[in-house]
Design a protein around this motif. Structure first.
Motif, short mmCIF file in Angstrom:
data_model
loop_
_atom_site.label_atom_id
_atom_site.label_comp_id
_atom_site.label_asym_id
_atom_site.label_seq_id
_atom_site.Cartn_x
_atom_site.Cartn_y
_atom_site.Cartn_z
N LYS A 126 83.58 -9.75 -26.66
CA LYS A 126 84.77 -9.36 -25.89
C LYS A 126 86.04 -9.88 -26.57
N ARG B 2 79.63 -5.70 -17.76
CA ARG B 2 80.66 -6.70 -17.40
C ARG B 2 80.17 -8.06 -17.88
N GLU C 65 81.10 -11.04 -17.22
CA GLU C 65 80.95 -12.07 -16.19
C GLU C 65 79.69 -11.88 -15.34
N GLU C 66 79.03 -10.72 -15.48
CA GLU C 66 77.81 -10.44 -14.71
C GLU C 66 76.54 -10.60 -15.53
N LYS D 137 86.80 -11.99 -18.90
CA LYS D 137 86.29 -10.95 -17.99
C LYS D 137 86.41 -9.61 -18.69
N GLY D 138 85.65 -8.65 -18.21
CA GLY D 138 85.78 -7.30 -18.74
C GLY D 138 84.45 -6.74 -19.19
N VAL D 139 84.52 -5.57 -19.82
CA VAL D 139 83.33 -4.81 -20.17
C VAL D 139 83.15 -4.79 -21.69
#
Length: 120
Positions: free
Chosen positions: A103, A86, A88-89, A79-81
């Motif tokens: 990441k 992001r 996960e998006e 997860k994270g940016v």
């Protein structure tokens, strides 16, 4: 985005053209090529010989991920940016895989412990 996701430029780029940048980013922060390779192995299942073949054959990102020996199911825990997005998006599956790798390399360069990076 103006372009369709399938046409993203990085998909057709050779993995080997970006790999040295992953290594350089890690090494600038006192980490090693071996740790970068360990991350790639954890994420994709490529062993040393398989990774070397990808680099020698100038395999593109699309093929690199499509032919990965064993994508790690725990990658969904990443997860994270990255680059303001992001991970996960990210909707496009291939772009999400690329962002997962980005990441993990970022986490390595930031000094995170390997067991945390590898979601152990």
């Amino acid at each position: 985005m103006a372009k369709a996701q399938d046409e993203h430029k990085i998909y057709s780029m050779s993995f080997g053209s970006v790999y040295p940048h992953y290594v350089a980013k890690a090494e600038r922060k006192g980490r090693s090529k071996a740790e970068v390779d360990e991350i790639i192995a954890w994420l994709t299942g490529y062993d040393t010989a398989g990774l070397q073949r990808v680099l020698d054959d100038k395999t593109d990102f699309r093929t690199f991920f499509a032919q990965a020996p064993a994508m790690n199911p725990d990658r969904a825990l990443i997860k994270g940016v990255v680059c303001g997005v992001r991970v996960e998006e990210v909707e496009a599956p291939l772009m999400r895989e690329i962002r997962y790798l980005d990441k993990l390399i970022d986490e390595l360069a930031k000094g995170k412990a390997m067991e945390k990076i590898l979601r152990a």
